[in-house]
Design a protein around this motif. Structure first.
Motif, PDB file in Angstrom:
ATOM      1  N   ARG A 243       5.286  -4.945  21.917  1.00  0.00           N
ATOM      2  CA  ARG A 243       5.535  -4.813  23.347  1.00  0.00           C
ATOM      3  C   ARG A 243       6.712  -5.690  23.771  1.00  0.00           C
ATOM      4  O   ARG A 243       7.603  -5.243  24.514  1.00  0.00           O
ATOM      5  CB  ARG A 243       4.284  -5.203  24.129  1.00  0.00           C
ATOM      6  N   GLU A 244       6.740  -6.931  23.278  1.00  0.00           N
ATOM      7  CA  GLU A 244       7.822  -7.847  23.635  1.00  0.00           C
ATOM      8  C   GLU A 244       9.159  -7.375  23.064  1.00  0.00           C
ATOM      9  O   GLU A 244      10.196  -7.465  23.740  1.00  0.00           O
ATOM     10  CB  GLU A 244       7.489  -9.246  23.118  1.00  0.00           C
ATOM     11  N   ARG A 245       9.133  -6.878  21.841  1.00  0.00           N
ATOM     12  CA  ARG A 245      10.375  -6.406  21.219  1.00  0.00           C
ATOM     13  C   ARG A 245      10.924  -5.186  21.957  1.00  0.00           C
ATOM     14  O   ARG A 245      12.134  -5.065  22.187  1.00  0.00           O
ATOM     15  CB  ARG A 245      10.135  -6.062  19.752  1.00  0.00           C
ATOM     16  N   ALA A 246      10.035  -4.254  22.355  1.00  0.00           N
ATOM     17  CA  ALA A 246      10.472  -3.068  23.085  1.00  0.00           C
ATOM     18  C   ALA A 246      11.044  -3.448  24.449  1.00  0.00           C
ATOM     19  O   ALA A 246      12.062  -2.887  24.887  1.00  0.00           O
ATOM     20  CB  ALA A 246       9.293  -2.112  23.259  1.00  0.00           C
ATOM     21  N   ALA A 247      10.432  -4.415  25.110  1.00  0.00           N
ATOM     22  CA  ALA A 247      10.937  -4.854  26.411  1.00  0.00           C
ATOM     23  C   ALA A 247      12.326  -5.470  26.276  1.00  0.00           C
ATOM     24  O   ALA A 247      13.208  -5.242  27.123  1.00  0.00           O
ATOM     25  CB  ALA A 247       9.963  -5.853  27.032  1.00  0.00           C
ATOM     26  N   ALA A 248      12.536  -6.229  25.190  1.00  0.00           N
ATOM     27  CA  ALA A 248      13.838  -6.850  24.966  1.00  0.00           C
ATOM     28  C   ALA A 248      14.904  -5.795  24.674  1.00  0.00           C
ATOM     29  O   ALA A 248      16.045  -5.898  25.161  1.00  0.00           O
ATOM     30  CB  ALA A 248      13.738  -7.839  23.809  1.00  0.00           C
ATOM     31  N   LEU A 249      14.557  -4.765  23.912  1.00  0.00           N
ATOM     32  CA  LEU A 249      15.499  -3.687  23.609  1.00  0.00           C
ATOM     33  C   LEU A 249      15.863  -2.915  24.879  1.00  0.00           C
ATOM     34  O   LEU A 249      17.033  -2.609  25.121  1.00  0.00           O
ATOM     35  CB  LEU A 249      14.899  -2.730  22.576  1.00  0.00           C
ATOM     36  N   ALA A 250      14.850  -2.614  25.675  1.00  0.00           N
ATOM     37  CA  ALA A 250      15.105  -1.820  26.885  1.00  0.00           C
ATOM     38  C   ALA A 250      15.911  -2.591  27.918  1.00  0.00           C
ATOM     39  O   ALA A 250      16.678  -1.996  28.697  1.00  0.00           O
ATOM     40  CB  ALA A 250      13.769  -1.376  27.482  1.00  0.00           C
TER      41      ALA A 250
ATOM     42  N   THR B 223      18.518  -4.387  27.690  1.00  0.00           N
ATOM     43  CA  THR B 223      19.979  -4.321  27.530  1.00  0.00           C
ATOM     44  C   THR B 223      20.455  -2.895  27.232  1.00  0.00           C
ATOM     45  O   THR B 223      21.615  -2.703  26.863  1.00  0.00           O
ATOM     46  CB  THR B 223      20.412  -5.248  26.389  1.00  0.00           C
ATOM     47  N   ALA B 224      19.567  -1.908  27.363  1.00  0.00           N
ATOM     48  CA  ALA B 224      19.910  -0.529  27.014  1.00  0.00           C
ATOM     49  C   ALA B 224      20.445   0.232  28.226  1.00  0.00           C
ATOM     50  O   ALA B 224      20.521  -0.296  29.350  1.00  0.00           O
ATOM     51  CB  ALA B 224      18.681   0.178  26.437  1.00  0.00           C
ATOM     52  N   HIS B 225      20.798   1.471  28.010  1.00  0.00           N
ATOM     53  CA  HIS B 225      21.291   2.367  29.051  1.00  0.00           C
ATOM     54  C   HIS B 225      20.220   2.516  30.152  1.00  0.00           C
ATOM     55  O   HIS B 225      19.023   2.481  29.864  1.00  0.00           O
ATOM     56  CB  HIS B 225      21.603   3.731  28.425  1.00  0.00           C
TER      57      HIS B 225
ATOM     58  N   ASP C 102       9.251  14.460  20.682  1.00  0.00           N
ATOM     59  CA  ASP C 102      10.222  15.410  21.233  1.00  0.00           C
ATOM     60  C   ASP C 102      10.876  14.870  22.502  1.00  0.00           C
ATOM     61  O   ASP C 102      12.023  15.214  22.823  1.00  0.00           O
ATOM     62  CB  ASP C 102       9.535  16.744  21.546  1.00  0.00           C
ATOM     63  N   GLN C 103      10.196  14.009  23.242  1.00  0.00           N
ATOM     64  CA  GLN C 103      10.774  13.406  24.441  1.00  0.00           C
ATOM     65  C   GLN C 103      11.968  12.526  24.080  1.00  0.00           C
ATOM     66  O   GLN C 103      12.966  12.489  24.809  1.00  0.00           O
ATOM     67  CB  GLN C 103       9.719  12.577  25.177  1.00  0.00           C
ATOM     68  N   PHE C 104      11.839  11.823  22.938  1.00  0.00           N
ATOM     69  CA  PHE C 104      12.963  11.002  22.471  1.00  0.00           C
ATOM     70  C   PHE C 104      14.148  11.888  22.090  1.00  0.00           C
ATOM     71  O   PHE C 104      15.309  11.559  22.388  1.00  0.00           O
ATOM     72  CB  PHE C 104      12.535  10.157  21.268  1.00  0.00           C
ATOM     73  N   GLU C 105      13.865  13.000  21.414  1.00  0.00           N
ATOM     74  CA  GLU C 105      14.942  13.889  20.983  1.00  0.00           C
ATOM     75  C   GLU C 105      15.698  14.449  22.192  1.00  0.00           C
ATOM     76  O   GLU C 105      16.928  14.578  22.158  1.00  0.00           O
ATOM     77  CB  GLU C 105      14.361  15.035  20.142  1.00  0.00           C
ATOM     78  N   TYR C 106      14.972  14.783  23.234  1.00  0.00           N
ATOM     79  CA  TYR C 106      15.623  15.295  24.440  1.00  0.00           C
ATOM     80  C   TYR C 106      16.524  14.235  25.058  1.00  0.00           C
ATOM     81  O   TYR C 106      17.667  14.520  25.453  1.00  0.00           O
ATOM     82  CB  TYR C 106      14.557  15.735  25.444  1.00  0.00           C
TER      83      TYR C 106
ATOM     84  N   ALA D 107      19.531   1.846  20.172  1.00  0.00           N
ATOM     85  CA  ALA D 107      18.436   1.220  20.917  1.00  0.00           C
ATOM     86  C   ALA D 107      17.270   2.202  21.086  1.00  0.00           C
ATOM     87  O   ALA D 107      16.100   1.833  20.940  1.00  0.00           O
ATOM     88  CB  ALA D 107      18.918   0.744  22.283  1.00  0.00           C
ATOM     89  N   LEU D 108      17.617   3.465  21.373  1.00  0.00           N
ATOM     90  CA  LEU D 108      16.562   4.466  21.527  1.00  0.00           C
ATOM     91  C   LEU D 108      15.866   4.740  20.192  1.00  0.00           C
ATOM     92  O   LEU D 108      14.643   4.937  20.152  1.00  0.00           O
ATOM     93  CB  LEU D 108      17.156   5.756  22.097  1.00  0.00           C
ATOM     94  N   ASP D 109      16.633   4.734  19.102  1.00  0.00           N
ATOM     95  CA  ASP D 109      16.036   4.927  17.777  1.00  0.00           C
ATOM     96  C   ASP D 109      15.048   3.810  17.449  1.00  0.00           C
ATOM     97  O   ASP D 109      13.965   4.053  16.901  1.00  0.00           O
ATOM     98  CB  ASP D 109      17.123   4.980  16.701  1.00  0.00           C
ATOM     99  N   ALA D 110      15.426   2.582  17.792  1.00  0.00           N
ATOM    100  CA  ALA D 110      14.536   1.447  17.537  1.00  0.00           C
ATOM    101  C   ALA D 110      13.258   1.561  18.368  1.00  0.00           C
ATOM    102  O   ALA D 110      12.161   1.281  17.882  1.00  0.00           O
ATOM    103  CB  ALA D 110      15.260   0.141  17.846  1.00  0.00           C
ATOM    104  N   LEU D 111      13.397   2.001  19.602  1.00  0.00           N
ATOM    105  CA  LEU D 111      12.225   2.192  20.450  1.00  0.00           C
ATOM    106  C   LEU D 111      11.336   3.321  19.912  1.00  0.00           C
ATOM    107  O   LEU D 111      10.107   3.241  19.970  1.00  0.00           O
ATOM    108  CB  LEU D 111      12.652   2.513  21.887  1.00  0.00           C
ATOM    109  N   GLN D 112      11.969   4.351  19.387  1.00  0.00           N
ATOM    110  CA  GLN D 112      11.201   5.454  18.811  1.00  0.00           C
ATOM    111  C   GLN D 112      10.386   4.988  17.609  1.00  0.00           C
ATOM    112  O   GLN D 112       9.224   5.375  17.444  1.00  0.00           O
ATOM    113  CB  GLN D 112      12.137   6.593  18.392  1.00  0.00           C
ATOM    114  N   ASP D 113      10.994   4.142  16.763  1.00  0.00           N
ATOM    115  CA  ASP D 113      10.271   3.596  15.607  1.00  0.00           C
ATOM    116  C   ASP D 113       9.075   2.747  16.056  1.00  0.00           C
ATOM    117  O   ASP D 113       7.989   2.825  15.471  1.00  0.00           O
ATOM    118  CB  ASP D 113      11.214   2.757  14.742  1.00  0.00           C
TER     119      ASP D 113
END
Length: 287
Positions: free
Chosen positions: A171-178, A180-182, A219-223, A235-241
């Motif tokens: 949860r903390e890692r995803a918050a940190a990625l998001a 600084t993301a788009h 599929d939501q990530f792919e869109y 960043a989105l790929d890391a969140l998807q993982d």
């Protein structure tokens, strides 16, 4: 020297299923013979008169059922004394626990002539007996089925006790990625990812679909990928993982919890049954 190729012939599906669910054909055969003998004796008994709990054979059935249950209960003692080698291996105790526990219920039925109970104590005794055997059989199914499910489509292995800690880190890692993301990724994280990553989640779908319907969610990530600049894709790929790993951890959380919690359905009632049997024997002898 000529080399000989050694290979293992693939077993038919029915044979693989049998070997998965039956650890020892000898124990199963012995159980079948015991059931046959019990039913044969009961049929002869019933042919010559009504079966009553107070008759000689009726009492014999009850004594045999009680003796079996005492032996079944001894498995709990063996589990707590694994290091005492004089008691032997735990595996035979487990086999006896399973088969004798089922045979106990049959002998209970023979003891009462397969009739409905008449007193309050006998009703409670019957209900706890059926509950104990049924939850024991449920435990066998879960212990055979769940490990197969966990090994069928998951790439993540995790210990149950570490799941809250791991989810918190994700949860903390995803918050940190998001952070600084788009902006679109930030919005997607806030609406779709953050609620899922907040805590471990129990979902019944994992009992029938080990992926938890992951592909529809992915599929939501792919869109979103098609809408983002290439620089924001990592960043989105890391969140998807992280998201996919969280779904697999939720599968472990759900299924491993079932393996642990079924004991709360089985063990306390089996202890109560032991006490009720002792009370039943006391009242029969006293009155």
């Amino acid at each position: 020297m000529k080399k000989t190729a050694i290979y293992q012939k693939k077993r038919p599906g029915a044979a693989r299923w049998f070997n998965k669910w039956v650890q020892s054909p000898r124990w199963l055969l012995g159980f079948g013979v015991a059931v046959g003998v019990c039913l044969g004796v009961y049929a002869l008994h019933a042919a010559f008169g009504r079966v009553r709990p107070g008759s000689v054979l009726g009492l014999a059935y009850g004594i045999a059922a009680t003796a079996l249950f005492a032996g079944v209960f001894f498995y709990s003692i063996k589990r707590r004394t694994m290091q005492i080698r004089a008691l032997g291996r735990a595996w035979p105790y487990l086999q006896f626990h399973v088969y004798a526990g089922t045979l106990f219920l049959l002998l209970m039925g023979m003891h009462t002539g397969f009739q409905w109970p008449k007193g309050v104590l006998t009703w409670i005794l019957w209900i706890t007996s059926v509950w104990t055997v049924a939850t024991g059989l449920l435990g066998i199914v879960l212990q055979k089925w769940i490990p197969t499910l966990l090994n069928s489509g998951l790439s993540t292995e995790v210990h149950y006790d570490r799941i809250p800690e791991l989810v918190e880190g994700m949860r903390e890692r995803a918050a940190a990625l998001a952070a600084t993301a788009h902006p679109m990724v930030q919005d997607f994280h806030r609406r779709h990812l953050a609620p899922v990553l907040a805590a471990p989640e129990t979902r019944l779908i994992y009992f029938v679909d080990i992926t938890g319907g992951a592909q529809a969610r992915i599929d939501q990530f792919e869109y979103l990928h098609g809408l983002l600049p290439a620089a924001d894709a990592p960043a989105l790929d890391a969140l998807q993982d992280l998201y996919r790993t969280k779904l697999e951890i939720d599968a472990h959380f759900t299924l491993q919890k079932a393996l642990r919690w079924w004991l709360y359905l089985h063990v306390p009632v089996s202890v109560l049954l032991f006490a009720l049997l002792a009370l039943h024997i006391f009242t029969v002898l006293y009155y």
